[in-house]
Design a protein around this motif. Structure first.
Motif, short mmCIF file in Angstrom:
data_model
loop_
_atom_site.label_atom_id
_atom_site.label_comp_id
_atom_site.label_asym_id
_atom_site.label_seq_id
_atom_site.Cartn_x
_atom_site.Cartn_y
_atom_site.Cartn_z
N SER A 195 1.16 18.51 2.35
CA SER A 195 1.79 17.69 3.74
C SER A 195 1.98 17.41 4.62
N ARG A 196 0.76 16.11 4.59
CA ARG A 196 1.16 14.74 4.34
C ARG A 196 3.07 13.84 3.60
N ALA A 197 2.83 14.76 2.50
CA ALA A 197 3.82 14.14 1.45
C ALA A 197 4.81 14.19 1.75
N LEU A 198 5.46 15.54 2.78
CA LEU A 198 6.16 16.33 3.19
C LEU A 198 6.23 15.08 4.83
N ALA A 199 5.24 15.03 5.57
CA ALA A 199 5.63 14.08 6.51
C ALA A 199 6.08 12.48 6.51
#
Length: 343
Positions: A195-199
């Motif tokens: 999720s952090r990578a996508l954000a």
């Protein structure tokens, strides 16, 4: 998380910088690089962070495959307008990447489904869509949180190494299904990392509000059990579970190779129990499971029934045991065979 007008090709390339090929499961990368160039790859796309990241990474890391990607989205129709919005989101994502999307929906209106029923409906759609497209590879977005959840679920029902080794990075399904593969490159990552990578890459995804409700066993584990387990362990318990899964898969493969080498399953679907004499019980158990899987008319055995068969295989003497309404497992002259009921 919800964002508008995402530059999906740019988001895919930025996600690939944050999750390079080296961050994917090495077994998957090696396997994918060896596949035929014209092979169709299907991607299970729910719209959640894991499946969105999976599609973006396949698009970015294997650019030669882009025209052969096929996204599959199934609408369970359990959350009304939310479910419809998930489907629209997936359609927008696929248009942005130029990826073909096949969408399906559960028949009928809203209403609850048991966890197993929901999974069965989804995979019935996926199998049909893959067959129609001539695809034999299904990519899935399972990650370390899923590994821990699956392991705890299967521990609760007494699974052995084969069950506890799931979900596997590269899983070859039985040949009877046309040698299909389920592939999971994100098993080395946690959901929060994805999720952090996508954000940071400027990507969007959909959140399933039903995950917060303790309706299904997996949701109860996810919400109530695993956070406490992680805190109580005072270490990276998710990574530990993922490592245990890898080691269990190694052990499972070793047992399978041992049974292969014994050639205990003979032509005519008989089990040569003499070849299993004196070997560890785990080998005999695995051979017996294989033999039972080859008996199309055998009924479902209880655990007690299976244990009785296993003890008989270990003893090797004459034996007869019911396998349901259609026949018996019979040991005679060092071999176990299925004998049909005579009308």
């Amino acid at each position: 998380m919800k964002k508008a007008r995402v530059d999906w090709p740019g988001a895919a390339l930025r996600t690939a910088v944050r999750i390079p090929r080296e961050g994917l499961h090495p077994q998957v990368v090696e396997w994918a690089d060896s596949r035929p160039r014209g092979e169709r790859w299907a991607v299970a796309l729910s719209g959640g962070a894991d499946s969105v990241a999976l599609l973006l990474l396949l698009w970015a890391h294997w650019p030669g495959r882009r025209q052969r990607l096929l996204a599959l989205h199934f609408n369970h129709r359990l959350r009304g307008s939310e479910s419809a919005a998930d489907a629209r989101f997936c359609a927008s994502l696929c248009r942005g990447l130029g990826v073909e999307l096949v969408a399906g929906a559960r028949r009928g209106g809203r209403g609850g489904l048991a966890e197993a029923q929901a999974r069965a409906a989804r995979f019935e759609f996926i199998e049909g869509a893959m067959a129609a497209a001539g695809a034999r590879v299904l990519w899935l977005g399972h990650q370390q949180d899923d590994v821990a959840e699956t392991m705890l679920m299967r521990l609760s029902r007494g699974s052995g190494s084969a069950g506890l080794a799931a979900p596997r990075a590269v899983h070859a399904l039985p040949a009877g299904r046309g040698r299909r593969f389920h592939v999971r490159p994100l098993l080395g990552m946690k959901k929060a990392e994805i999720s952090r990578a996508l954000a940071k890459a400027g990507a969007a995804w959909r959140e399933d509000s039903s995950n917060a409700r303790a309706v299904h066993f997996r949701n109860r584990l996810r919400r109530d059990v695993i956070p406490r387990w992680v805190r109580a362990s005072a270490r990276d318990a998710l990574a530990g579970a993922a490592l245990s899964r890898e080691l269990l898969e190694e052990d499972d493969r070793a047992l399978e190779a041992w049974v292969d080498a014994l050639k205990a399953i003979e032509p005519g679907r008989s089990l040569n129990v003499a070849r299993l004499a004196g070997l560890p019980r785990g080998v005999a158990r695995r051979a017996l499971h294989r033999w039972l899987a080859l008996q199309p008319r055998a009924g479902v055995l209880s655990r007690q029934g299976f244990d009785a068969l296993l003890r008989a295989v270990e003893r090797g003497g004459r034996f007869r045991h019911s396998l349901g309404n259609h026949g018996f497992a019979v040991i005679r002259a060092g071999r176990m065979r299925f004998e049909s009921v005579r009308n």
